[in-house]
Write a protein that holds these residues in place. Structure first.
Motif, PDB file in Angstrom:
ATOM      1  N   SER A 126       0.840  -1.193   0.000  1.00 43.18           N
ATOM      2  CA  SER A 126       0.000   0.000   0.000  1.00 43.18           C
ATOM      3  C   SER A 126       0.874   1.241   0.000  1.00 43.18           C
ATOM      4  O   SER A 126       2.036   1.199   0.416  1.00 43.18           O
ATOM      5  N   ARG A 127       0.304   2.321  -0.478  1.00 42.47           N
ATOM      6  CA  ARG A 127       1.044   3.576  -0.524  1.00 42.47           C
ATOM      7  C   ARG A 127       1.424   4.030   0.873  1.00 42.47           C
ATOM      8  O   ARG A 127       0.724   3.795   1.845  1.00 42.47           O
ATOM      9  N   LYS A 128       2.520   4.737   0.937  1.00 42.00           N
ATOM     10  CA  LYS A 128       3.103   5.105   2.231  1.00 42.00           C
ATOM     11  C   LYS A 128       2.156   5.935   3.086  1.00 42.00           C
ATOM     12  O   LYS A 128       2.136   5.816   4.309  1.00 42.00           O
ATOM     13  N   ASP A 129       1.351   6.762   2.444  1.00 46.30           N
ATOM     14  CA  ASP A 129       0.506   7.696   3.190  1.00 46.30           C
ATOM     15  C   ASP A 129      -0.936   7.203   3.313  1.00 46.30           C
ATOM     16  O   ASP A 129      -1.838   7.976   3.598  1.00 46.30           O
ATOM     17  N   SER A 130      -1.165   5.915   3.079  1.00 49.00           N
ATOM     18  CA  SER A 130      -2.542   5.430   3.027  1.00 49.00           C
ATOM     19  C   SER A 130      -2.981   4.816   4.345  1.00 49.00           C
ATOM     20  O   SER A 130      -2.224   4.099   4.987  1.00 49.00           O
ATOM     21  N   ILE A 131      -4.199   5.100   4.743  1.00 51.63           N
ATOM     22  CA  ILE A 131      -4.888   4.350   5.789  1.00 51.63           C
ATOM     23  C   ILE A 131      -6.051   3.692   5.079  1.00 51.63           C
ATOM     24  O   ILE A 131      -7.007   4.336   4.683  1.00 51.63           O
ATOM     25  N   LEU A 132      -5.981   2.383   4.892  1.00 51.72           N
ATOM     26  CA  LEU A 132      -6.869   1.711   3.958  1.00 51.72           C
ATOM     27  C   LEU A 132      -7.789   0.723   4.650  1.00 51.72           C
ATOM     28  O   LEU A 132      -7.379   0.004   5.558  1.00 51.72           O
ATOM     29  N   THR A 133      -9.016   0.695   4.203  1.00 53.00           N
ATOM     30  CA  THR A 133      -9.976  -0.285   4.668  1.00 53.00           C
ATOM     31  C   THR A 133     -10.363  -1.172   3.499  1.00 53.00           C
ATOM     32  O   THR A 133     -10.689  -0.682   2.432  1.00 53.00           O
ATOM     33  N   LYS A 134     -10.325  -2.482   3.723  1.00 53.35           N
ATOM     34  CA  LYS A 134     -10.737  -3.413   2.677  1.00 53.35           C
ATOM     35  C   LYS A 134     -11.765  -4.374   3.233  1.00 53.35           C
ATOM     36  O   LYS A 134     -11.539  -5.002   4.271  1.00 53.35           O
ATOM     37  N   MET A 135     -12.880  -4.477   2.550  1.00 46.01           N
ATOM     38  CA  MET A 135     -13.886  -5.464   2.911  1.00 46.01           C
ATOM     39  C   MET A 135     -13.489  -6.782   2.270  1.00 46.01           C
ATOM     40  O   MET A 135     -13.520  -6.924   1.051  1.00 46.01           O
ATOM     41  N   GLU A 136     -13.089  -7.746   3.089  1.00 47.58           N
ATOM     42  CA  GLU A 136     -12.642  -9.040   2.564  1.00 47.58           C
ATOM     43  C   GLU A 136     -13.847  -9.929   2.294  1.00 47.58           C
ATOM     44  O   GLU A 136     -14.620 -10.227   3.200  1.00 47.58           O
ATOM     45  N   LEU A 137     -14.007 -10.341   1.056  1.00 45.50           N
ATOM     46  CA  LEU A 137     -15.143 -11.153   0.662  1.00 45.50           C
ATOM     47  C   LEU A 137     -14.758 -12.588   0.304  1.00 45.50           C
ATOM     48  O   LEU A 137     -15.590 -13.489   0.412  1.00 45.50           O
ATOM     49  N   ALA A 138     -13.535 -12.806  -0.147  1.00 44.06           N
ATOM     50  CA  ALA A 138     -13.165 -14.103  -0.709  1.00 44.06           C
ATOM     51  C   ALA A 138     -12.498 -15.027   0.306  1.00 44.06           C
ATOM     52  O   ALA A 138     -12.810 -16.219   0.373  1.00 44.06           O
ATOM     53  N   VAL A 139     -11.565 -14.504   1.080  1.00 43.28           N
ATOM     54  CA  VAL A 139     -10.746 -15.331   1.976  1.00 43.28           C
ATOM     55  C   VAL A 139     -11.400 -15.410   3.353  1.00 43.28           C
ATOM     56  O   VAL A 139     -11.802 -14.398   3.920  1.00 43.28           O
ATOM     57  N   VAL A 140     -11.494 -16.626   3.888  1.00 44.84           N
ATOM     58  CA  VAL A 140     -12.083 -16.815   5.214  1.00 44.84           C
ATOM     59  C   VAL A 140     -11.060 -17.319   6.234  1.00 44.84           C
ATOM     60  O   VAL A 140     -11.303 -17.252   7.437  1.00 44.84           O
ATOM     61  N   LYS A 141      -9.948 -17.822   5.776  1.00 44.51           N
ATOM     62  CA  LYS A 141      -8.927 -18.340   6.687  1.00 44.51           C
ATOM     63  C   LYS A 141      -8.252 -17.200   7.439  1.00 44.51           C
ATOM     64  O   LYS A 141      -8.034 -16.116   6.889  1.00 44.51           O
ATOM     65  N   VAL A 142      -7.910 -17.454   8.681  1.00 41.88           N
ATOM     66  CA  VAL A 142      -7.074 -16.532   9.442  1.00 41.88           C
ATOM     67  C   VAL A 142      -5.692 -17.165   9.561  1.00 41.88           C
ATOM     68  O   VAL A 142      -5.556 -18.396   9.508  1.00 41.88           O
ATOM     69  N   PRO A 143      -4.654 -16.368   9.692  1.00 42.85           N
ATOM     70  CA  PRO A 143      -3.308 -16.935   9.753  1.00 42.85           C
ATOM     71  C   PRO A 143      -3.157 -17.959  10.881  1.00 42.85           C
ATOM     72  O   PRO A 143      -3.608 -17.738  11.999  1.00 42.85           O
ATOM     73  N   GLU A 144      -2.556 -19.083  10.540  1.00 43.98           N
ATOM     74  CA  GLU A 144      -2.301 -20.132  11.528  1.00 43.98           C
ATOM     75  C   GLU A 144      -1.111 -19.757  12.414  1.00 43.98           C
ATOM     76  O   GLU A 144      -0.281 -18.931  12.042  1.00 43.98           O
ATOM     77  N   LYS A 145      -1.045 -20.426  13.541  1.00 41.85           N
ATOM     78  CA  LYS A 145       0.185 -20.376  14.320  1.00 41.85           C
ATOM     79  C   LYS A 145       1.158 -21.335  13.658  1.00 41.85           C
ATOM     80  O   LYS A 145       0.978 -22.553  13.706  1.00 41.85           O
ATOM     81  N   THR A 146       2.149 -20.804  13.026  1.00 39.59           N
ATOM     82  CA  THR A 146       3.080 -21.639  12.283  1.00 39.59           C
ATOM     83  C   THR A 146       4.494 -21.133  12.480  1.00 39.59           C
ATOM     84  O   THR A 146       4.713 -19.942  12.751  1.00 39.59           O
ATOM     85  N   SER A 147       5.436 -22.026  12.373  1.00 36.09           N
ATOM     86  CA  SER A 147       6.836 -21.670  12.585  1.00 36.09           C
ATOM     87  C   SER A 147       7.401 -20.968  11.351  1.00 36.09           C
ATOM     88  O   SER A 147       7.268 -21.469  10.229  1.00 36.09           O
TER      89      SER A 147
END
Length: 861
Positions: free
Chosen positions: A55-76
């Motif tokens: 994202s651009r350096k000066d951006s505060i961005l909001t994105k409505m996520e519609l496609a991905v449902v997974k949340v990051p796993e606890k992974t090494s």
């Protein structure tokens, strides 16, 4: 829907993990790398999935996520730094980021899988409805590989390497920006606006007008390089849906692009191999539009993969590792949602037509199927069952006086009923009753509802429940979910429509799925719809290929369309067997009468044979009576034969469906899916695997009674004759009108049931277990109650069956699991396919009892 808030770099500093290298910050699953023009973030979702955002350096961005449902796993994972590089490591992959922020992805053995194109990351300022936005673009280097997926296209192409595409939803074309590579990775472009894929770098110019009425022009072309040129015709008119063509591009008389079906998209692709220095005559016709159109192309050494979206506040993509194609698709499902099991009835035969005109007519045809003993599970009521001068799910009581009684009679005949419901509403009574008036429509002209609004989804479902589900309708046909007309300057509940243009079918199918699961918790959802997007499989929706024309050309195009749709991660697809537009009475002047025209009936026959091996098996046609007995005895007998075969294969098909749900598999697979190292498979577009054991090669030419086809390495058995054929080569195969070339891979186990009239018909005869020797084999037989969600609670059984080819030993493993109605004691009838058992229904089996305990059987040749 969940909101992901990406904040500027300064918000991370106080909460980030401290490290000695000021070039990056580690925070939970994120590697944050400041750049001169913005912030690059790599998020580790699992050891095989990395999300990349910029994202651009000066951006505060909001994105409505519609496609991905997974949340990051606890992974090494860890980070190693060099003089100029930052290296992110998981146990399976590593990403190397250079000083310019360019990323390369490797497997754990150090093999390069994918590299960003240096300088290929761009955010170009633009506006949408007066608000500031960007046009995101990301390029990648494309090497010695082939690319698949991306949805469903009607151009007859299979491998997308170097091919220009324009991703915009249309009737007949479905955009799913996920691709898979023969190198064993996938790429999900998480942007929802109209997108150019592999934007063409060159344009061909025409000065010689042949016919101004047809918009037909001519030029000559002298290529500077030898190889495969990828062409595109661009003819964009945002103010109208173009109804007819043709669009035609020929080079030296060879057709490169041809589109001649009602509902014409604005972008078309094709390929042709050309020789440097040779002069080619090019003719371009772009009829029935005021737009002249352009012919664009990429040269053979293009060797890039580029996504350039119309709108978006960031670069956002997911790198998905396999290492094989099946694992890539499985990991994509993990990211975007698993596909639930349909009721077993959904895998049976679908009787569909445009249309039944009354309750009486629909019931008469259902009863005729049962009278004639033609197996079928489903019958469909298409549109216009509603009152005159309205549009929406309300029964016209003059024609359908008692829908509830109609549904009860169908249930008594062991039919399931699907009814067409559109996402638009033009019925004042329903609008007022369900609070779905103009304020809840983003398009008041066509009446399209704003399904991005939670209340609209809830109220729409309630309307459908009251009119359909409450009277006994089993499933909904969600037609026109592209939507049919692209709305200009429209605003939805979550922002400008242009930002979410590819996703409309996602909240529409969600509406039905979530409502039905809540109100009918132990009945399985099935919806059929005409469009799709990333993740739609989680809403129990299948797609069909739209309003296609009944021609040999478009029939052939369905094969590659279905395979690429599946490779985009969406497992359930079908087509209008015979085409939607069939004869002179239904917008297809090629054939005078579909019921008597000899060529059309042969086309219908070959299409029906192909449809038997699609994930969903369905006939349909415009202004047509598509019941199989209406086309003469020859067709009826062949249709019966293939419907019987579909139902006999139901134990195999239903077990494949379980693999879809439990392993993220697909049913309809291009050969490259299982044989990616065999470059002979990379561009095969008229053959496919049905599961991993059955190779299907449709006949796509009139009067053809055989074809040349490719068999991958190993040995294969002709399903019809029992002949064993060595693979790794092309072979010529006979195919009389009542046969489609089918080969079974040596080292296969196929469970086969008896002939039945519907999928869940009880039977007492034993399952046949067909063992095709020549290699070791394994198959997991899956069984459950057939139409409940109890399988999600563990109420199902699996039996693993193994074949040891060396010792000729067949082992039935101990049954795992149980469910209500399960056969505790049963028999299997084993057939070792070979000299005495050449084909299904021939020879003598070995009947063995099975009580759920492990059983070993020694067979002899």
């Amino acid at each position: 829907m969940k909101i992901k808030l990406l904040l500027i770099l300064s918000l991370y500093i106080n909460i980030a993990i401290c490290n000695a290298d000021s070039r990056y910050i580690m925070k939970e699953n994120q590697l944050i790398i400041p750049q001169k023009t913005g912030t690059l973030i790599l998020t580790v979702f699992s050891s095989k999935i990395i999300r990349v955002t910029f994202s651009r350096k000066d951006s505060i961005l909001t994105k409505m996520e519609l496609a991905v449902v997974k949340v990051p796993e606890k992974t090494s994972w860890n980070v190693i730094t060099g003089k100029s590089d930052i290296i992110l490591n998981t146990i399976d992959i590593k990403a190397i980021i250079d000083t310019a922020g360019t990323i390369q992805f490797f497997n754990k053995e150090g093999k390069l899988l994918l590299s960003e194109l240096p300088g290929g990351r761009k955010l170009t300022p633009t506006t949408v409805l007066g608000e500031k936005s960007f046009s995101p673009e990301q390029g990648f280097i494309c090497g010695d590989e082939a690319l698949y997926g991306m949805g469903q296209f009607q151009d007859g192409l299979m491998n997308w390497k170097n091919v220009p595409l324009r991703l915009k939803q249309y009737n007949q074309e479905i955009m799913v920006p996920f691709l898979v590579s023969t190198k064993g990775y996938g790429l999900l472009w998480d942007n929802y606006s109209v997108t150019k894929f592999n934007p063409a770098e060159k344009e061909m110019f025409f000065t010689n007008i042949i016919d101004s009425t047809k918009n037909e022009r001519r030029t000559t072309f002298i290529p500077s390089k030898t190889g495969i040129y990828c062409f595109a015709v661009e003819s964009i008119n945002p103010k109208e849906n173009r109804f007819s063509g043709p669009v035609l591009l020929t080079i030296n008389g060879d057709t490169v692009i041809h589109y001649n079906t009602p509902w014409v998209p604005d972008f078309f692709s094709g390929k042709k191999e050309l020789i440097a220095g040779k002069t080619y005559n090019v003719v371009f016709e772009n009829a029935n539009t005021k737009i002249l159109g352009k012919v664009l192309y990429n040269e053979p050494d293009y060797n890039k993969t580029i996504f350039r979206s119309q709108l978006g506040n960031m670069i956002d993509y997911y790198f998905v590792y396999g290492p094989d194609i099946a694992s890539v698709i499985s990991n994509y499902r993990d990211l975007t949602g698993q596909a639930p099991l349909f009721g077993k009835w959904a895998y049976g035969f679908w009787q569909c037509r445009e249309r039944y005109h009354s309750q009486t007519e629909l019931l008469e045809n259902a009863m005729e199927y049962r009278k004639l003993k033609i197996p079928v599970d489903n019958i469909v009521q298409d549109w216009n069952y509603w009152p005159e001068k309205t549009w929406g799910p309300e029964w016209n009581r003059k024609l359908y006086p008692d829908p509830q009684t109609m549904c009860q009679k169908l249930k008594g005949l062991n039919f399931h009923l699907m009814v067409s419901v559109w996402p638009c509403l033009r019925n004042h009574k329903l609008e007022e009753k369900y609070n779905l008036g103009a304020q809840y429509k983003y398009d008041t002209v066509n009446g399209n509802l704003d399904f991005y609004n939670k209340e609209v989804r809830k109220n729409f479902y309630k309307m459908v429940k009251d009119s359909m589900f409450s009277v006994g309708v089993n499933s909904i046909w969600l037609d026109g979910t592209e939507p049919e007309v692209y709305p200009l300057n429209a605003t939805t509940a979550i922002g400008p429509y242009d930002n979410y243009a590819l996703t409309y079918s996602l909240p529409v199918t969600r509406s039905i799925y979530e409502g039905f699961r809540k109100d009918f918790p132990n009945q399985r959802v099935f919806s059929l719809t005409r469009s799709a997007f990333v993740g739609q499989q989680r809403y129990a929706a299948a797609c069909w290929s739209g309003d296609i024309k009944g021609t040999w050309e478009q029939f052939a195009e369905q094969i590659s369309a279905g395979m690429n749709y599946a490779m985009a991660g969406l497992p359930y697809w079908t087509t209008d067997i015979g085409g939607f537009f069939r004869d002179s009475t239904s917008l297809n002047p090629k054939y005078d009468n579909q019921y008597t025209n000899i060529e059309y009936k042969e086309l219908l026959t070959r299409w029906f044979e192909f449809g038997t091996f699609c994930p969903i098996f369905r006939i349909h046609g415009y202004k047509s009576n598509t019941e199989v007995w209406r086309y003469g005895t020859t067709f009826e007998n062949i249709a019966r034969k293939f419907i019987d075969l579909r139902y006999q294969l139901m134990p195999y098909i239903y077990s494949l469906a379980w693999q879809v749900t439990s392993q993220g598999a697909i049913i309809m697979k291009p050969l490259v899916h299982d044989y990616p190292q065999d470059k002979n498979t990379w561009n095969i577009k008229h053959q496919f695997l049905f599961g991993s054991s059955i190779l299907v090669s449709p006949i796509i030419k009139y009067k053809a009674r055989g074809r040349n086809l490719y068999l991958p390495a190993g040995s294969w058995i002709n399903f019809w004759t029992g002949e064993k054929v060595c693979g790794g080569r092309n072979v010529n195969v006979l195919a009389p009108l009542n046969q489609i070339p089918l080969f079974i891979k040596s080292g296969s186990i196929i469970p086969v049931g008896p002939k039945v009239q519907y999928a869940m018909q009880p039977y007492s005869s034993p399952l046949k277990i067909l063992v095709y020797p020549g290699a070791d084999a394994s198959f997991i037989l899956y069984e459950d109650e057939g139409d409940t969600y109890n399988y999600e609670k563990g109420d199902y059984s699996t039996i693993k069956i193994n074949w040891d080819d060396k010792t000729k030993t067949l082992t039935f493993g101990a049954r795992d699991g149980k469910f209500n109605g399960m056969l505790l004691n049963r028999s299997f009838d084993i057939y070792l396919m070979g000299q005495n058992n050449k084909k299904l229904g021939q020879g003598q089996g070995i009947l063995i009892p099975y009580d759920g305990k492990k059983k070993i059987i020694h067979l002899k040749k």
